[in-house]
Design a protein around this motif. Structure first.
Motif, PDB file in Angstrom:
ATOM      1  N   GLU A  32     -39.070  80.062   0.003  1.00  0.00           N
ATOM      2  CA  GLU A  32     -39.718  81.357  -0.204  1.00  0.00           C
ATOM      3  C   GLU A  32     -39.311  82.353   0.879  1.00  0.00           C
ATOM      4  O   GLU A  32     -39.451  83.571   0.706  1.00  0.00           O
ATOM      5  CB  GLU A  32     -41.251  81.191  -0.238  1.00  0.00           C
ATOM      6  N   GLN A  33     -38.795  81.832   2.029  1.00  0.00           N
ATOM      7  CA  GLN A  33     -38.329  82.717   3.102  1.00  0.00           C
ATOM      8  C   GLN A  33     -36.929  83.260   2.819  1.00  0.00           C
ATOM      9  O   GLN A  33     -36.522  84.274   3.400  1.00  0.00           O
ATOM     10  CB  GLN A  33     -38.319  81.964   4.442  1.00  0.00           C
ATOM     11  N   THR A  34     -36.169  82.597   1.974  1.00  0.00           N
ATOM     12  CA  THR A  34     -34.799  83.046   1.685  1.00  0.00           C
ATOM     13  C   THR A  34     -34.714  83.811   0.374  1.00  0.00           C
ATOM     14  O   THR A  34     -33.790  84.606   0.185  1.00  0.00           O
ATOM     15  CB  THR A  34     -33.845  81.838   1.606  1.00  0.00           C
ATOM     16  N   ASN A  35     -35.644  83.562  -0.533  1.00  0.00           N
ATOM     17  CA  ASN A  35     -35.545  84.161  -1.873  1.00  0.00           C
ATOM     18  C   ASN A  35     -36.274  85.497  -1.933  1.00  0.00           C
ATOM     19  O   ASN A  35     -37.393  85.611  -1.440  1.00  0.00           O
ATOM     20  CB  ASN A  35     -36.157  83.216  -2.917  1.00  0.00           C
ATOM     21  N   PRO A  36     -35.635  86.538  -2.517  1.00  0.00           N
ATOM     22  CA  PRO A  36     -34.261  86.505  -3.022  1.00  0.00           C
ATOM     23  C   PRO A  36     -33.280  86.920  -1.943  1.00  0.00           C
ATOM     24  O   PRO A  36     -33.618  87.672  -1.040  1.00  0.00           O
ATOM     25  CB  PRO A  36     -34.303  87.542  -4.141  1.00  0.00           C
ATOM     26  N   PHE A  37     -32.044  86.454  -2.051  1.00  0.00           N
ATOM     27  CA  PHE A  37     -30.970  86.891  -1.162  1.00  0.00           C
ATOM     28  C   PHE A  37     -30.211  88.015  -1.876  1.00  0.00           C
ATOM     29  O   PHE A  37     -29.782  87.864  -3.026  1.00  0.00           O
ATOM     30  CB  PHE A  37     -30.032  85.727  -0.856  1.00  0.00           C
ATOM     31  N   ASN A  38     -30.084  89.154  -1.209  1.00  0.00           N
ATOM     32  CA  ASN A  38     -29.406  90.302  -1.812  1.00  0.00           C
ATOM     33  C   ASN A  38     -27.894  90.133  -1.698  1.00  0.00           C
ATOM     34  O   ASN A  38     -27.365  89.966  -0.600  1.00  0.00           O
ATOM     35  CB  ASN A  38     -29.829  91.595  -1.121  1.00  0.00           C
ATOM     36  N   THR A  39     -27.214  90.169  -2.815  1.00  0.00           N
ATOM     37  CA  THR A  39     -25.759  90.057  -2.835  1.00  0.00           C
ATOM     38  C   THR A  39     -25.218  90.996  -3.904  1.00  0.00           C
ATOM     39  O   THR A  39     -25.945  91.900  -4.370  1.00  0.00           O
ATOM     40  CB  THR A  39     -25.335  88.589  -3.065  1.00  0.00           C
ATOM     41  N   ASP A  40     -23.967  90.831  -4.280  1.00  0.00           N
ATOM     42  CA  ASP A  40     -23.409  91.693  -5.327  1.00  0.00           C
ATOM     43  C   ASP A  40     -22.465  90.882  -6.194  1.00  0.00           C
ATOM     44  O   ASP A  40     -21.864  89.900  -5.758  1.00  0.00           O
ATOM     45  CB  ASP A  40     -22.681  92.889  -4.714  1.00  0.00           C
ATOM     46  N   ILE A  41     -22.352  91.322  -7.440  1.00  0.00           N
ATOM     47  CA  ILE A  41     -21.394  90.747  -8.385  1.00  0.00           C
ATOM     48  C   ILE A  41     -20.587  91.922  -8.927  1.00  0.00           C
ATOM     49  O   ILE A  41     -21.154  92.820  -9.574  1.00  0.00           O
ATOM     50  CB  ILE A  41     -22.093  90.009  -9.547  1.00  0.00           C
ATOM     51  N   ASN A  42     -19.313  91.928  -8.620  1.00  0.00           N
ATOM     52  CA  ASN A  42     -18.451  93.039  -9.050  1.00  0.00           C
ATOM     53  C   ASN A  42     -19.019  94.396  -8.647  1.00  0.00           C
ATOM     54  O   ASN A  42     -19.014  95.356  -9.427  1.00  0.00           O
ATOM     55  CB  ASN A  42     -18.233  92.999 -10.572  1.00  0.00           C
ATOM     56  N   GLY A  43     -19.558  94.461  -7.445  1.00  0.00           N
ATOM     57  CA  GLY A  43     -20.056  95.726  -6.917  1.00  0.00           C
ATOM     58  C   GLY A  43     -21.450  96.096  -7.376  1.00  0.00           C
ATOM     59  O   GLY A  43     -21.998  97.114  -6.939  1.00  0.00           O
ATOM     60  N   LYS A  44     -22.065  95.283  -8.257  1.00  0.00           N
ATOM     61  CA  LYS A  44     -23.422  95.570  -8.727  1.00  0.00           C
ATOM     62  C   LYS A  44     -24.413  94.699  -7.969  1.00  0.00           C
ATOM     63  O   LYS A  44     -24.155  93.515  -7.747  1.00  0.00           O
ATOM     64  CB  LYS A  44     -23.526  95.306 -10.227  1.00  0.00           C
ATOM     65  N   PRO A  45     -25.565  95.281  -7.571  1.00  0.00           N
ATOM     66  CA  PRO A  45     -26.532  94.493  -6.785  1.00  0.00           C
ATOM     67  C   PRO A  45     -27.160  93.373  -7.612  1.00  0.00           C
ATOM     68  O   PRO A  45     -27.578  93.592  -8.749  1.00  0.00           O
ATOM     69  CB  PRO A  45     -27.573  95.534  -6.362  1.00  0.00           C
ATOM     70  N   PHE A  46     -27.213  92.202  -7.006  1.00  0.00           N
ATOM     71  CA  PHE A  46     -27.821  91.042  -7.654  1.00  0.00           C
ATOM     72  C   PHE A  46     -28.742  90.339  -6.658  1.00  0.00           C
ATOM     73  O   PHE A  46     -28.569  90.451  -5.438  1.00  0.00           O
ATOM     74  CB  PHE A  46     -26.750  90.053  -8.132  1.00  0.00           C
ATOM     75  N   HIS A  47     -29.715  89.621  -7.195  1.00  0.00           N
ATOM     76  CA  HIS A  47     -30.554  88.722  -6.407  1.00  0.00           C
ATOM     77  C   HIS A  47     -30.081  87.290  -6.632  1.00  0.00           C
ATOM     78  O   HIS A  47     -29.865  86.872  -7.776  1.00  0.00           O
ATOM     79  CB  HIS A  47     -32.022  88.822  -6.826  1.00  0.00           C
ATOM     80  N   LEU A  48     -29.948  86.542  -5.545  1.00  0.00           N
ATOM     81  CA  LEU A  48     -29.669  85.105  -5.620  1.00  0.00           C
ATOM     82  C   LEU A  48     -30.961  84.371  -5.259  1.00  0.00           C
ATOM     83  O   LEU A  48     -31.531  84.599  -4.185  1.00  0.00           O
ATOM     84  CB  LEU A  48     -28.551  84.716  -4.659  1.00  0.00           C
ATOM     85  N   ILE A  49     -31.425  83.509  -6.169  1.00  0.00           N
ATOM     86  CA  ILE A  49     -32.640  82.722  -5.945  1.00  0.00           C
ATOM     87  C   ILE A  49     -32.228  81.258  -5.903  1.00  0.00           C
ATOM     88  O   ILE A  49     -31.605  80.747  -6.840  1.00  0.00           O
ATOM     89  CB  ILE A  49     -33.680  82.948  -7.058  1.00  0.00           C
ATOM     90  N   VAL A  50     -32.554  80.572  -4.800  1.00  0.00           N
ATOM     91  CA  VAL A  50     -32.177  79.169  -4.606  1.00  0.00           C
ATOM     92  C   VAL A  50     -33.421  78.296  -4.760  1.00  0.00           C
ATOM     93  O   VAL A  50     -34.456  78.565  -4.143  1.00  0.00           O
ATOM     94  CB  VAL A  50     -31.562  78.946  -3.206  1.00  0.00           C
ATOM     95  N   SER A  51     -33.315  77.235  -5.583  1.00  0.00           N
ATOM     96  CA  SER A  51     -34.451  76.326  -5.795  1.00  0.00           C
ATOM     97  C   SER A  51     -33.946  74.895  -5.849  1.00  0.00           C
ATOM     98  O   SER A  51     -32.965  74.606  -6.551  1.00  0.00           O
ATOM     99  CB  SER A  51     -35.172  76.639  -7.114  1.00  0.00           C
ATOM    100  N   PRO A  52     -34.603  73.955  -5.136  1.00  0.00           N
ATOM    101  CA  PRO A  52     -34.220  72.543  -5.254  1.00  0.00           C
ATOM    102  C   PRO A  52     -34.806  71.929  -6.522  1.00  0.00           C
ATOM    103  O   PRO A  52     -35.931  72.260  -6.928  1.00  0.00           O
ATOM    104  CB  PRO A  52     -34.843  71.909  -4.001  1.00  0.00           C
TER     105      PRO A  52
END
Length: 738
Positions: free
Chosen positions: A89-109
């Motif tokens: 919950e401390q890392t989610n969401p991680f702000n990144t991009d896909i082809n220049g568009k903003p995306f959220h990366l959510i990591v779950s075990p």
């Protein structure tokens, strides 16, 4: 075309946590612990046209440059390590991009993998949810009234996320739900007060709502993306329980389409770790809410849940104090009056004050006394006969008596609800409380008895209704439910009545004769155990140990012999405890003043070491002295305190408190823990021999200890009772006369 083979009975069996697909507004990559890609959704190319045709079996590092072009090398492994150490919950969401568009990366075990879910970092709403949330929470909590809290919550959630309709949906005990608050667009009809059958949100879906506190279905008309997997012979389905993108059950999609709903969003409301209800949001056009906005909505749900719990606990506390005051008053009257039945029925405080009932009846010493509105004498005697033949528990309650005892249909207007304490089955002595019939007209959103319909194209409509037009049902033969505080009050009253009877009954009561006979039989049984069972057990153990000396013995055989040894030791321990149980009644008390503080301090120190319970917070308050047999009293405290430590040790913050109160005529000790707790239905049998609760799992014990404790306390003319709540902890109260 053959009709689709589905109906609402399938809903409870549908494996919705392993759909094999994800919603297509985002994409999924699944890696194992070393970082190798083992699964992914089949829509990667729609978001990353440059991605290789197959990434299965590749390390995630080879894919990272396509995910976040400005991210440092190995950033996903760093995210996972940080999440493992500090919580995802401390890392989610991680702000990144896909082809220049903003995306959220959510990591779950999940299982032995990590889900990497990518969603657009934007919403279909212009509202800044995070900026508005503080004011919205203040508006929600502005009123202390529970219904106003729910109404305010629906309005504020609608303002925040902009859905066309926002409902507070409360679950009943049988799983069906009711809309108890609503905020909607003016052009929509109201659904306030409508009921929906349990099959609309089946059990496994309700279980998932306890794990995932928000659930978004962005667009019911899009096709989900299938998950492809590495062809390595492993066909174990991928568990998507923690997934944000998990695809939706086709049954539920059809259900929403039948309702003309294009998008739905839900926020779980939790009360004491159970699903109380949902904030259910419907939109009649597709609508996407980004992860951060959903997390803000989840916070709203958690705050509403806390407010619900506070309001309900406050109400329960008021009820508990009222019932406790009545039981305490009756206890004093029973010890003061010559007649137990008069003490319970002839004073300003009576049996009726211990619960919220319309009437009560007391069968005692061949007499019958009635209070309030009850069935007539003949009907009561027939009911008592039915109870004797059909009720095995010492406490029984129902709010649908006509459904289980057909003859009660004649007096359902005063006794659709029954709660009964069995004081003595042999003597036909009972306390009964009655609640009157509460006629209810339940308005369903369509006929709940209509599971499916075949459409013109041969398809089955997976819904209990197609038009959702209101359908009314009148419920008869049902009373208000008996709440948990009423049940606890009745259990405590029984303990007080038993105590008073033991003080006053004497040798003339048939029960004492039966007890005397039982003790004689127990003595014989104990003798048989000590002479006829201990020797064979010793022989079994000895032979097992001799066989284990054989160096040619195979490992599997040695393991079996170890289990034989362990079983023999366990049986020997049980025999010793039964012998101890039988000895208590024959042992003479050696009374002396007891320094309970010294006993408790020594026990606590020893038990912390024995159970490796350094992390358990143990609070010892006042410890007034008592008069008793030191050895036996030590045994009482040892058993209760060890149980408190043992059953709370797995709690997040285990805590045990021990304190005594001297009110002048008796000393009462309370030992409280925050451990497993006891199901309220099992409380009446807690002190029975060999009785262990269903939820203790592999925690050691024989089920004899509490029976021994009760015998010792009663031998000291004391009393013991328990108050507990499943998952919240237990309090044992022990009162010693001065």
């Amino acid at each position: 075309m053959q009709p689709t083979n589905a109906d609402l009975s399938n809903c409870d069996k549908e494996p919705i946590h392993i759909p094999g697909k994800v919603q297509s507004h985002g994409f999924l990559i699944v890696i194992d612990k070393p970082g190798v890609v083992r699964f992914h959704s089949d829509n990667l190319a729609a978001f990353m046209p440059d991605i290789p045709a197959s990434i299965l079996g590749s390390h995630i590092n080879t894919v990272e440059p396509l995910i976040g072009k400005n991210e440092p090398p190995d950033f996903i492994a760093q995210l996972i390590n940080f999440g493992k150490a500090n919580g995802f919950e401390q890392t989610n969401p991680f702000n990144t991009d896909i082809n220049g568009k903003p995306f959220h990366l959510i990591v779950s075990p999940t299982q032995d993998y990590y889900l990497l879910e990518f969603e657009p970092a934007r919403s279909d709403s212009n509202t800044d949810v995070q900026r508005m949330i503080g004011r919205s929470i203040s508006e929600m909590l502005a009123d202390k009234n529970l219904q106003n809290l729910l109404n305010n919550s629906a309005i504020q959630v609608k303002n925040l996320i902009g859905y066309d309709r926002v409902m507070i949906y409360r679950f009943a005990e049988d799983g069906h739900g009711e809309v108890v608050a609503e905020a909607k667009n003016d052009n929509l009809p109201t659904w306030l007060g409508l009921h929906y059958p349990a099959s609309d949100i089946p059990k496994q879906a309700r279980d998932l709502y306890k794990l995932n506190l928000t659930r978004l279905i962005a667009n019911v008309h899009t096709e989900p993306a299938a998950i492809v997997r590495e062809d390595n012979g492993d066909e174990t389905p991928l568990d998507l329980t923690p997934s944000q993108l998990r695809a939706v059950s086709p049954i539920h999609i059809q259900y929403l389409k039948n309702m003309k709903v294009d998008s739905s969003f839900s926020i779980s409301l939790i009360y004491k770790k159970e699903l109380w209800g949902l904030i259910a949001c419907h939109n009649y056009t597709p609508r996407f809410i980004d992860f951060r906005s959903r997390e803000s909505a989840k916070l709203i749900g958690q705050i509403v849940s806390s407010a619900l719990e506070f309001r309900q606990d406050e109400e329960n506390q008021h009820l508990q104090e009222r019932y406790k005051g009545a039981v305490d008053q009756l206890s004093r009257l029973m010890l003061k009056d010559n007649d137990i039945d008069s003490a319970l029925t002839a004073h300003p405080v009576t049996l009726l004050n211990t619960v919220d009932a319309g009437g009560a009846a007391l069968f005692f010493e061949n007499g019958l006394k009635k209070l309030g509105k009850t069935p007539n004498d003949e009907q009561l005697r027939q009911l008592a006969s039915w109870i004797k033949e059909n009720v095995n528990e010492s406490l029984y309650y129902t709010n649908t008596l006509p459904a289980v005892f057909a003859d009660s249909e004649a007096y359902k207007n005063v006794a659709s609800g029954l709660m009964v304490l069995i004081l003595s089955r042999e003597l036909g002595e009972y306390v009964m409380w009655f609640k009157p019939e509460q006629l209810q007209t339940i308005t369903w959103a369509g006929n709940p008895e209509k599971p499916v319909e075949t459409t013109s194209d041969g398809m089955l409509r997976i819904s209990p209704r197609t038009s959702f037009e209101e359908w009314s049902q009148t419920v008869v033969g049902t009373s208000k439910n008996w709440n948990a505080e009423e049940v606890k009050s009745a259990i405590r009253l029984k303990s007080e009545i038993t105590y008073a009877l033991n003080q006053k009954a004497g040798a003339i009561r048939l029960l004492n004769e039966k007890l005397k006979q039982a003790y004689e039989e127990l003595d014989t049984f104990s003798y048989t155990i000590s002479h006829d069972l201990k020797n064979p057990i010793s022989a079994v153990k000895s032979y097992a140990q001799i066989l284990m000396r054989d160096q040619d013995m195979k490992p599997n055989a040695i393991r079996m012999l170890d289990r034989i040894n362990a079983g023999a030791d366990k049986m020997n321990g049980m025999i010793q405890e039964v012998l101890e149980y039988s000895r208590i009644n024959r042992s003479d008390l050696i009374l002396s003043p007891i320094d309970t503080k010294a006993i408790i301090d020594d026990l606590v120190a020893d038990l912390i070491v024995a159970y490796n319970a350094d992390g358990t917070k143990i609070i010892v308050g006042e410890t007034p002295a008592i008069q008793g047999d030191r050895v036996m009293i030590s045994q009482v405290f040892a058993n209760i305190i060890s149980n408190a430590i043992k059953y709370s040790i797995k709690s997040e913050r285990p805590e045990v408190s021990i304190h005594g109160v001297d009110n002048g005529h008796e000393v009462t000790y309370s030992i409280t823990d925050n451990g497993l707790g006891i199901d309220i239905k099992q409380l009446p049998r807690i002190f029975e021999l060999f009785k262990r609760m269903d939820n203790v799992g592999d925690i050691e014990g024989t089920g004899v200890g509490l029976a021994i404790v009760k015998r010792i306390v009663e031998k000291h003319n004391g009393k013991i009772w328990v108050d507990s709540e499943l998952g919240r902890g237990t309090t044992f109260n022990i009162a010693f006369s001065k």
